[in-house]
Design a protein around this motif. Sequence first.
Motif, short mmCIF file in Angstrom:
data_model
loop_
_atom_site.label_atom_id
_atom_site.label_comp_id
_atom_site.label_asym_id
_atom_site.label_seq_id
_atom_site.Cartn_x
_atom_site.Cartn_y
_atom_site.Cartn_z
N ILE A 1 0.84 -1.20 0.00
CA ILE A 1 0.00 0.00 0.00
C ILE A 1 0.87 1.25 0.00
O ILE A 1 0.61 2.20 -0.74
CB ILE A 1 -0.96 -0.01 1.21
CG1 ILE A 1 -1.96 -1.16 1.08
CG2 ILE A 1 -1.69 1.32 1.33
CD1 ILE A 1 -2.77 -1.43 2.33
N LEU A 2 1.93 1.26 0.81
CA LEU A 2 2.83 2.42 0.87
C LEU A 2 3.51 2.66 -0.48
O LEU A 2 3.65 3.81 -0.91
CB LEU A 2 3.86 2.25 1.98
CG LEU A 2 3.33 2.38 3.40
CD1 LEU A 2 4.39 1.95 4.41
CD2 LEU A 2 2.86 3.78 3.69
N ILE B 1 -1.79 9.66 5.10
CA ILE B 1 -1.36 8.30 4.78
C ILE B 1 -1.93 7.31 5.79
O ILE B 1 -2.41 6.23 5.43
CB ILE B 1 0.18 8.22 4.71
CG1 ILE B 1 0.68 9.00 3.49
CG2 ILE B 1 0.65 6.77 4.66
CD1 ILE B 1 2.17 9.22 3.46
N ALA B 2 -1.92 7.68 7.08
CA ALA B 2 -2.46 6.82 8.13
C ALA B 2 -3.95 6.57 7.90
O ALA B 2 -4.44 5.45 8.07
CB ALA B 2 -2.22 7.43 9.50
N LYS B 3 -4.68 7.61 7.48
CA LYS B 3 -6.13 7.45 7.22
C LYS B 3 -6.37 6.52 6.04
O LYS B 3 -7.28 5.69 6.07
CB LYS B 3 -6.77 8.81 6.97
CG LYS B 3 -6.94 9.59 8.25
CD LYS B 3 -7.77 10.81 8.09
CE LYS B 3 -7.96 11.42 9.46
NZ LYS B 3 -8.25 12.80 9.48
N GLN C 1 -5.73 3.07 7.21
CA GLN C 1 -6.81 2.68 8.09
C GLN C 1 -7.99 2.14 7.28
O GLN C 1 -8.56 1.10 7.62
CB GLN C 1 -7.27 3.89 8.91
CG GLN C 1 -7.38 3.66 10.38
CD GLN C 1 -7.44 4.96 11.14
OE1 GLN C 1 -6.41 5.55 11.41
NE2 GLN C 1 -8.63 5.41 11.47
N GLU C 2 -8.34 2.85 6.21
CA GLU C 2 -9.47 2.43 5.37
C GLU C 2 -9.18 1.11 4.67
O GLU C 2 -10.03 0.23 4.61
CB GLU C 2 -9.77 3.50 4.32
CG GLU C 2 -10.36 4.77 4.88
CD GLU C 2 -10.39 5.90 3.86
OE1 GLU C 2 -10.17 5.64 2.66
OE2 GLU C 2 -10.66 7.04 4.27
N LYS C 3 -7.96 0.96 4.14
CA LYS C 3 -7.63 -0.24 3.37
C LYS C 3 -7.41 -1.47 4.23
O LYS C 3 -7.71 -2.58 3.80
CB LYS C 3 -6.40 0.02 2.51
CG LYS C 3 -6.67 1.02 1.40
CD LYS C 3 -5.54 1.10 0.43
CE LYS C 3 -5.90 2.10 -0.67
NZ LYS C 3 -5.00 2.07 -1.78
N LEU C 4 -6.88 -1.29 5.44
CA LEU C 4 -6.55 -2.44 6.29
C LEU C 4 -7.63 -2.75 7.33
O LEU C 4 -7.65 -3.83 7.90
CB LEU C 4 -5.22 -2.20 7.01
CG LEU C 4 -3.99 -2.05 6.11
CD1 LEU C 4 -2.80 -1.61 6.92
CD2 LEU C 4 -3.70 -3.35 5.39
N GLY C 5 -8.50 -1.77 7.60
CA GLY C 5 -9.54 -1.98 8.60
C GLY C 5 -9.00 -1.99 10.03
O GLY C 5 -9.61 -2.56 10.93
#
Length: 168
Positions: free
Chosen positions: A38-39, A83-85, A88-92
């Motif tokens: 993701i990063l 980036i953290a948000k 958060q959305e992609k990983l739950g």
Amino acid sequence: MKIPLDYICVKSGLLCNRCQSLIDKGEVEHYEVDVMKILLDLEETQFRELKDAVYHKAFKVDNLLILLVTSPPTMSHQKWIKIAKILQEKLGLKVRILEKSNNIKSTASQLLSPARVLGVNTVWLPDGSVQYVIRISRNEKRFLPADENSLETALSKIHAIPIKIRVE
């Protein structure tokens, strides 16, 4: 972004012998491959500044994912929050991104924010080992990003030293 695994392995999902051995030894956890992917995608699409950032490690404690990174001077705190948000959305999971530091108070301040750290005490135990106690105000306890036990576990994993949180 500089990562411990090969870019091609992370992007494709097929790991070479070197990358697989890092996972087998436990130096890199399996869930970290998804985080790195993701990063790297974010670096290509939205955040070019990630090119100079360094990914050190991710720690997963209960419903909290903590990333240790070293940021380039061009990277602002606000961009890390964005980036953290996205993560958060992609990983739950709830995500915190911390600047890598050997200073326990610095790491604790970043992880526990918006709660403020009053201080860090060093406790010498009878067996000769050391334990650190991070003090926070009773009024600030409600601002903690997760429960105390999860945060203690996370801080202990990050610094490889027993760390307790005490609410005063």
